[in-house]
Design a protein around this motif. Structure first.
Motif, mmCIF file in Angstrom:
data_model
loop_
_atom_site.group_PDB
_atom_site.id
_atom_site.type_symbol
_atom_site.label_atom_id
_atom_site.label_comp_id
_atom_site.label_asym_id
_atom_site.label_seq_id
_atom_site.Cartn_x
_atom_site.Cartn_y
_atom_site.Cartn_z
ATOM 1 N N PHE A 54 0.810 -1.220 0.000
ATOM 2 C CA PHE A 54 0.000 0.000 0.000
ATOM 3 C C PHE A 54 0.846 1.276 0.000
ATOM 4 N N GLN A 55 2.120 1.138 0.290
ATOM 5 C CA GLN A 55 2.976 2.317 0.379
ATOM 6 C C GLN A 55 3.664 2.659 -0.947
ATOM 7 N N ARG A 56 3.211 2.094 -2.024
ATOM 8 C CA ARG A 56 3.757 2.435 -3.334
ATOM 9 C C ARG A 56 3.529 3.924 -3.615
ATOM 10 N N ASP A 57 4.528 4.556 -4.207
ATOM 11 C CA ASP A 57 4.404 5.981 -4.526
ATOM 12 C C ASP A 57 3.394 6.245 -5.633
ATOM 13 N N THR A 58 3.034 5.207 -6.379
ATOM 14 C CA THR A 58 2.195 5.390 -7.566
ATOM 15 C C THR A 58 0.722 5.111 -7.304
ATOM 16 N N LEU A 59 0.330 4.954 -6.055
ATOM 17 C CA LEU A 59 -1.096 4.785 -5.747
ATOM 18 C C LEU A 59 -1.457 5.615 -4.540
ATOM 19 N N ALA A 60 -2.732 5.964 -4.454
ATOM 20 C CA ALA A 60 -3.255 6.712 -3.313
ATOM 21 C C ALA A 60 -4.368 5.895 -2.672
ATOM 22 N N VAL A 61 -4.330 5.800 -1.367
ATOM 23 C CA VAL A 61 -5.364 5.109 -0.607
ATOM 24 C C VAL A 61 -6.362 6.143 -0.108
ATOM 25 N N ILE A 62 -7.643 5.947 -0.436
ATOM 26 C CA ILE A 62 -8.695 6.870 -0.030
ATOM 27 C C ILE A 62 -9.355 6.332 1.243
ATOM 28 N N PRO A 63 -9.199 7.012 2.371
ATOM 29 C CA PRO A 63 -9.828 6.530 3.607
ATOM 30 C C PRO A 63 -11.338 6.708 3.559
ATOM 31 N N PRO A 64 -12.074 5.955 4.397
ATOM 32 C CA PRO A 64 -11.546 5.002 5.378
ATOM 33 C C PRO A 64 -11.286 3.625 4.783
ATOM 34 N N ILE A 65 -10.404 2.865 5.435
ATOM 35 C CA ILE A 65 -10.249 1.434 5.161
ATOM 36 C C ILE A 65 -11.204 0.713 6.101
ATOM 37 N N GLU A 66 -11.963 -0.202 5.573
ATOM 38 C CA GLU A 66 -13.063 -0.806 6.325
ATOM 39 C C GLU A 66 -12.774 -2.281 6.595
ATOM 40 N N TYR A 67 -12.935 -2.698 7.845
ATOM 41 C CA TYR A 67 -12.841 -4.117 8.211
ATOM 42 C C TYR A 67 -14.223 -4.595 8.633
ATOM 43 N N LEU A 68 -14.633 -5.760 8.088
ATOM 44 C CA LEU A 68 -15.960 -6.312 8.335
ATOM 45 C C LEU A 68 -15.861 -7.652 9.060
ATOM 46 N N PRO A 69 -16.955 -8.116 9.669
ATOM 47 C CA PRO A 69 -16.919 -9.361 10.451
ATOM 48 C C PRO A 69 -16.562 -10.606 9.651
ATOM 49 N N ASP A 70 -16.652 -10.561 8.317
ATOM 50 C CA ASP A 70 -16.281 -11.729 7.510
ATOM 51 C C ASP A 70 -14.810 -11.703 7.088
ATOM 52 N N ARG A 123 -1.934 -0.358 -14.962
ATOM 53 C CA ARG A 123 -0.644 -1.055 -14.910
ATOM 54 C C ARG A 123 -0.123 -1.144 -13.483
ATOM 55 N N GLU A 124 -0.208 -0.049 -12.757
ATOM 56 C CA GLU A 124 0.270 -0.048 -11.382
ATOM 57 C C GLU A 124 -0.594 -0.940 -10.489
ATOM 58 N N PHE A 125 -1.879 -1.019 -10.802
ATOM 59 C CA PHE A 125 -2.751 -1.884 -10.011
ATOM 60 C C PHE A 125 -2.370 -3.344 -10.196
ATOM 61 N N ARG A 126 -1.999 -3.737 -11.409
ATOM 62 C CA ARG A 126 -1.559 -5.119 -11.637
ATOM 63 C C ARG A 126 -0.298 -5.415 -10.825
ATOM 64 N N GLN A 127 0.622 -4.473 -10.776
ATOM 65 C CA GLN A 127 1.835 -4.662 -9.987
ATOM 66 C C GLN A 127 1.518 -4.715 -8.493
ATOM 67 N N PHE A 128 0.566 -3.885 -8.077
ATOM 68 C CA PHE A 128 0.141 -3.901 -6.682
ATOM 69 C C PHE A 128 -0.399 -5.273 -6.292
ATOM 70 N N ARG A 129 -1.228 -5.860 -7.134
ATOM 71 C CA ARG A 129 -1.815 -7.167 -6.828
ATOM 72 C C ARG A 129 -0.746 -8.233 -6.700
ATOM 73 N N GLU A 130 0.323 -8.119 -7.488
ATOM 74 C CA GLU A 130 1.396 -9.107 -7.420
ATOM 75 C C GLU A 130 2.143 -9.044 -6.097
ATOM 76 N N GLU A 131 2.083 -7.909 -5.412
ATOM 77 C CA GLU A 131 2.777 -7.749 -4.140
ATOM 78 C C GLU A 131 1.951 -8.198 -2.940
ATOM 79 N N ILE A 132 0.663 -8.459 -3.154
ATOM 80 C CA ILE A 132 -0.199 -8.912 -2.058
ATOM 81 C C ILE A 132 0.178 -10.351 -1.702
ATOM 82 N N PRO A 133 0.366 -10.673 -0.431
ATOM 83 C CA PRO A 133 0.712 -12.049 -0.039
ATOM 84 C C PRO A 133 -0.276 -13.066 -0.607
ATOM 85 N N ASP A 134 0.257 -14.224 -1.007
ATOM 86 C CA ASP A 134 -0.554 -15.238 -1.673
ATOM 87 C C ASP A 134 -1.706 -15.740 -0.815
ATOM 88 N N GLU A 135 -1.566 -15.664 0.494
ATOM 89 C CA GLU A 135 -2.616 -16.168 1.379
ATOM 90 C C GLU A 135 -3.870 -15.309 1.365
#
Length: 219
Positions: free
Chosen positions: A98-114, A126-138
């Motif tokens: 999430f700390q990539r210089d090429t993306l902006a996170v728009i708050p709030p980040i929401e956590y749900l019971p599921d 293009r940057e979103f595809r690279q972002f997804r590759e950095e997300i842990p496989d789990e």
């Protein structure tokens, strides 16, 4: 650039214990991260939690090993909190993505019971595809919506209305044919039947008004 709203689904082992409270504590229904920063593996957040402030503070104090926290009730059905805590390996990798210089996170980040984490990003394809590759496989990443304007989650439901509607849904009150009664919902929640009826009616009215884009009190 596009606003991409995604849902990241954690497992029981990958979700941070602080954020898992909305999954394990019945009195809590949703967590919104209003501000977050990470330095040297330590995450600092300002949150809003829907639900019982006492239950939330008690869980932080007795169930978790939190480096530093303060809880401030908003006087209704929720509370704000200031938290500092060291991240584990999964969440450190997630924070790095999430700390990539090429993306902006728009708050709030929401956590749900599921165990879903809902977040809106402003990023190129293009940057979103690279972002997804950095997300842990789990972790599972699903695109909820794509648009030109960031969509910030807003709800007309109070915490009690949300809990009542969720319980009604889980018990089958909205099934066709209906498989749960108001009495069963009231027993599950520990409320009077009249209270449950009022919570469901008001909550449903708010959801319909939001869908139609009208003011439910302007009729």
């Amino acid at each position: 650039m596009r606003a991409i709203r995604i849902a990241i689904t954690h497992t029981e082992t990958t979700i941070h214990p602080i954020h898992s409270l909305v999954c394990s504590e019945r009195e809590l229904t949703r967590e919104l991260i209003l501000y977050v920063t990470t330095a040297d593996g330590v995450e600092t957040t300002i949150n809003y939690v829907e639900g019982d402030p006492d239950a939330y503070e008690s869980a932080l104090r007795t169930e978790l090993d939190v480096d530093e926290y303060e809880v401030y009730s908003d006087g209704t059905d929720g509370c704000y909190s200031y938290l500092r805590n060291e991240l584990d390996a999964y969440n450190r990798d997630l924070a790095t993505a999430f700390q990539r210089d090429t993306l902006a996170v728009i708050p709030p980040i929401e956590y749900l019971p599921d165990r879903r984490m809902i977040v809106t990003l402003v990023v190129t394809s293009r940057e979103f595809r690279q972002f997804r590759e950095e997300i842990p496989d789990e972790l599972t990443v699903d695109v909820v919506s794509v648009g030109s304007v960031p969509r910030i989650s807003q709800s007309r439901l109070t915490a009690k209305q949300r809990r009542a509607i969720r319980t009604a849904w889980e018990l089958g009150y909205y099934d066709i044919p209906r498989t749960a009664t108001l009495e069963e919902i009231a027993t599950e929640l520990g409320y009077a039947v009249s209270t449950v009826s009022d919570l469901l009616r008001r909550g449903q009215a708010g959801l319909v008004a939001a869908e139609l884009g009208v003011d439910e009190y302007a009729r």
